[in-house]
Design a protein around this motif. Structure first.
Motif, PDB file in Angstrom:
ATOM      1  N   ILE A 120       0.833  -1.210   0.000  1.00  0.00           N
ATOM      2  CA  ILE A 120       0.000   0.000   0.000  1.00  0.00           C
ATOM      3  C   ILE A 120       0.863   1.253   0.000  1.00  0.00           C
ATOM      4  O   ILE A 120       0.635   2.187  -0.772  1.00  0.00           O
ATOM      5  N   VAL A 121       1.863   1.278   0.871  1.00  0.00           N
ATOM      6  CA  VAL A 121       2.733   2.457   0.990  1.00  0.00           C
ATOM      7  C   VAL A 121       3.516   2.698  -0.292  1.00  0.00           C
ATOM      8  O   VAL A 121       3.586   3.834  -0.795  1.00  0.00           O
ATOM      9  N   LEU A 122       4.103   1.640  -0.845  1.00  0.00           N
ATOM     10  CA  LEU A 122       4.923   1.808  -2.046  1.00  0.00           C
ATOM     11  C   LEU A 122       4.085   2.135  -3.276  1.00  0.00           C
ATOM     12  O   LEU A 122       4.587   2.732  -4.230  1.00  0.00           O
ATOM     13  N   SER A 123       2.804   1.756  -3.263  1.00  0.00           N
ATOM     14  CA  SER A 123       1.942   2.108  -4.390  1.00  0.00           C
ATOM     15  C   SER A 123       1.644   3.603  -4.420  1.00  0.00           C
ATOM     16  O   SER A 123       1.234   4.144  -5.452  1.00  0.00           O
ATOM     17  N   LEU A 124       1.847   4.265  -3.287  1.00  0.00           N
ATOM     18  CA  LEU A 124       1.611   5.712  -3.212  1.00  0.00           C
ATOM     19  C   LEU A 124       2.765   6.514  -3.794  1.00  0.00           C
ATOM     20  O   LEU A 124       2.614   7.699  -4.094  1.00  0.00           O
TER      21      LEU A 124
ATOM     22  N   THR B 189       4.837  11.811 -19.200  1.00  0.00           N
ATOM     23  CA  THR B 189       4.139  12.568 -20.239  1.00  0.00           C
ATOM     24  C   THR B 189       3.610  11.670 -21.349  1.00  0.00           C
ATOM     25  O   THR B 189       2.644  12.019 -22.021  1.00  0.00           O
ATOM     26  N   LEU B 190       4.226  10.517 -21.529  1.00  0.00           N
ATOM     27  CA  LEU B 190       3.858   9.646 -22.637  1.00  0.00           C
ATOM     28  C   LEU B 190       2.637   8.776 -22.344  1.00  0.00           C
ATOM     29  O   LEU B 190       2.024   8.238 -23.263  1.00  0.00           O
ATOM     30  N   THR B 191       2.292   8.641 -21.073  1.00  0.00           N
ATOM     31  CA  THR B 191       1.200   7.746 -20.694  1.00  0.00           C
ATOM     32  C   THR B 191       0.528   8.250 -19.419  1.00  0.00           C
ATOM     33  O   THR B 191       1.197   8.856 -18.567  1.00  0.00           O
ATOM     34  N   PRO B 192      -0.766   7.990 -19.282  1.00  0.00           N
ATOM     35  CA  PRO B 192      -1.460   8.390 -18.048  1.00  0.00           C
ATOM     36  C   PRO B 192      -1.132   7.485 -16.863  1.00  0.00           C
ATOM     37  O   PRO B 192      -1.472   7.788 -15.725  1.00  0.00           O
ATOM     38  N   ILE B 193      -0.454   6.377 -17.136  1.00  0.00           N
ATOM     39  CA  ILE B 193      -0.111   5.431 -16.078  1.00  0.00           C
ATOM     40  C   ILE B 193       1.192   5.874 -15.420  1.00  0.00           C
ATOM     41  O   ILE B 193       2.220   6.008 -16.093  1.00  0.00           O
ATOM     42  N   PRO B 194       1.202   6.112 -14.104  1.00  0.00           N
ATOM     43  CA  PRO B 194       2.428   6.561 -13.439  1.00  0.00           C
ATOM     44  C   PRO B 194       3.367   5.401 -13.123  1.00  0.00           C
ATOM     45  O   PRO B 194       2.935   4.250 -13.058  1.00  0.00           O
ATOM     46  N   ILE B 195       4.622   5.732 -12.939  1.00  0.00           N
ATOM     47  CA  ILE B 195       5.578   4.747 -12.431  1.00  0.00           C
ATOM     48  C   ILE B 195       5.396   4.675 -10.919  1.00  0.00           C
ATOM     49  O   ILE B 195       5.343   5.695 -10.236  1.00  0.00           O
ATOM     50  N   THR B 196       5.272   3.470 -10.391  1.00  0.00           N
ATOM     51  CA  THR B 196       5.140   3.284  -8.942  1.00  0.00           C
ATOM     52  C   THR B 196       6.151   2.240  -8.469  1.00  0.00           C
ATOM     53  O   THR B 196       6.875   1.653  -9.279  1.00  0.00           O
ATOM     54  N   LEU B 197       6.168   2.020  -7.169  1.00  0.00           N
ATOM     55  CA  LEU B 197       7.044   1.004  -6.592  1.00  0.00           C
ATOM     56  C   LEU B 197       6.270  -0.265  -6.229  1.00  0.00           C
ATOM     57  O   LEU B 197       6.722  -1.067  -5.428  1.00  0.00           O
ATOM     58  N   GLN B 198       5.108  -0.421  -6.840  1.00  0.00           N
ATOM     59  CA  GLN B 198       4.291  -1.603  -6.550  1.00  0.00           C
ATOM     60  C   GLN B 198       5.028  -2.898  -6.848  1.00  0.00           C
ATOM     61  O   GLN B 198       4.984  -3.840  -6.052  1.00  0.00           O
ATOM     62  N   THR B 199       5.687  -2.960  -7.998  1.00  0.00           N
ATOM     63  CA  THR B 199       6.366  -4.209  -8.348  1.00  0.00           C
ATOM     64  C   THR B 199       7.529  -4.503  -7.405  1.00  0.00           C
ATOM     65  O   THR B 199       7.863  -5.672  -7.186  1.00  0.00           O
ATOM     66  N   PHE B 200       8.143  -3.450  -6.856  1.00  0.00           N
ATOM     67  CA  PHE B 200       9.203  -3.678  -5.877  1.00  0.00           C
ATOM     68  C   PHE B 200       8.614  -4.285  -4.607  1.00  0.00           C
ATOM     69  O   PHE B 200       9.229  -5.173  -3.995  1.00  0.00           O
ATOM     70  N   ALA B 201       7.419  -3.833  -4.212  1.00  0.00           N
ATOM     71  CA  ALA B 201       6.735  -4.422  -3.061  1.00  0.00           C
ATOM     72  C   ALA B 201       6.398  -5.885  -3.320  1.00  0.00           C
ATOM     73  O   ALA B 201       6.492  -6.734  -2.426  1.00  0.00           O
TER      74      ALA B 201
ATOM     75  N   ILE C  86      10.035  -0.170 -18.925  1.00  0.00           N
ATOM     76  CA  ILE C  86      11.061  -1.211 -19.015  1.00  0.00           C
ATOM     77  C   ILE C  86      12.269  -0.886 -18.130  1.00  0.00           C
ATOM     78  O   ILE C  86      12.740  -1.734 -17.358  1.00  0.00           O
ATOM     79  N   LEU C  87      12.789   0.327 -18.234  1.00  0.00           N
ATOM     80  CA  LEU C  87      13.968   0.701 -17.457  1.00  0.00           C
ATOM     81  C   LEU C  87      13.668   0.668 -15.965  1.00  0.00           C
ATOM     82  O   LEU C  87      14.474   0.144 -15.173  1.00  0.00           O
ATOM     83  N   GLY C  88      12.537   1.226 -15.565  1.00  0.00           N
ATOM     84  CA  GLY C  88      12.167   1.222 -14.151  1.00  0.00           C
ATOM     85  C   GLY C  88      12.034  -0.183 -13.602  1.00  0.00           C
ATOM     86  O   GLY C  88      12.443  -0.462 -12.468  1.00  0.00           O
ATOM     87  N   ASP C  89      11.459  -1.077 -14.401  1.00  0.00           N
ATOM     88  CA  ASP C  89      11.319  -2.471 -13.972  1.00  0.00           C
ATOM     89  C   ASP C  89      12.682  -3.109 -13.734  1.00  0.00           C
ATOM     90  O   ASP C  89      12.880  -3.853 -12.774  1.00  0.00           O
TER      91      ASP C  89
END
Length: 208
Positions: free
Chosen positions: A21-25, A31-43, A165-168
């Motif tokens: 929950i915390v990392l998803s915040l 700018t290229l997509t409405p989907i933000p980068i989050t830390l969900q996958t790290f959680a 891709i890079l963030g992942d």
């Protein structure tokens, strides 16, 4: 003893639910997509590392279930509209990613011969985490996005794959660092949540 183990499992599961929950915040708008980068996958990676498969699955599934009731637990949002929206496929993939990481990485961390060679272990762990925490989500997430938004495959990839891709890769690399640096602690936590470690397992942890 079983009651103690059960309580430990619940506590660890709840802790990683809270971490998800915390990392998803933690979000970064693109700018290229409405989907933000989050830390969900790290959680998801951390849940898979520290928890046994059932607990890893449950830790993420619990958040999804509570989110379905309307609680704003994923990126500060909640409700069925979120879960059935464009990113729903990724969200529903997360519990399975955590479970598969736990299954595969758990066996690997217990392989002393493999873990002694840090370079090889790092490469193998990176491939596992990148595949199971990142690429696996796209297997469900991209077709889901195509269906919900009526996107072509290329449009879905531009909006939901290429920018991440890079963030992942970075999050997978961080997961590798945690796995190698805290291997003995991870094994101790995983074993304490399901039962007392065997004598041979205790000896292994002492040696490490």
């Amino acid at each position: 003893m079983k009651n103690v183990i059960s309580i430990r499992s619940l506590v660890f599961t709840a802790l990683f639910s809270a971490l998800f929950i915390v990392l998803s915040l933690q979000q970064m708008k693109l700018t290229l997509t409405p989907i933000p980068i989050t830390l969900q996958t790290f959680a998801v990676i951390l849940a898979g590392l520290f928890l046994k498969p059932k607990q890893a699955f449950a830790s993420i599934l619990a958040v999804i279930a509570l989110t379905a009731t309307g609680l704003p637990l994923i990126g500060g949002k909640g409700g069925l509209s979120l879960l059935l929206g464009p990113t729903g496929g990724f969200i529903f993939a997360f519990p399975f990613c955590a479970m598969f990481i736990s299954l595969v990485v758990g066996k690997m961390l217990e392989n002393e011969k493999l873990m002694r060679n840090k370079a090889v272990a790092a490469i193998v762990l990176f491939v596992i985490m990148e595949g199971l925490s990142s690429l696996l989500t796209y297997v469900l997430g991209i077709p889901w996005m195509m269906k919900v938004l009526d996107f072509t495959l290329n449009e879905a990839l531009v909006a939901g794959f290429y920018p991440f891709i890079l963030g992942d890769a970075i999050k997978s690399a961080l997961g590798v660092a945690v796995a190698i640096g805290l291997a003995s602690l991870i094994l101790r936590i995983r074993s304490s949540s399901v039962g007392a470690p065997s004598a041979s397992h205790r000896e292994t942890m002492i040696i490490r």
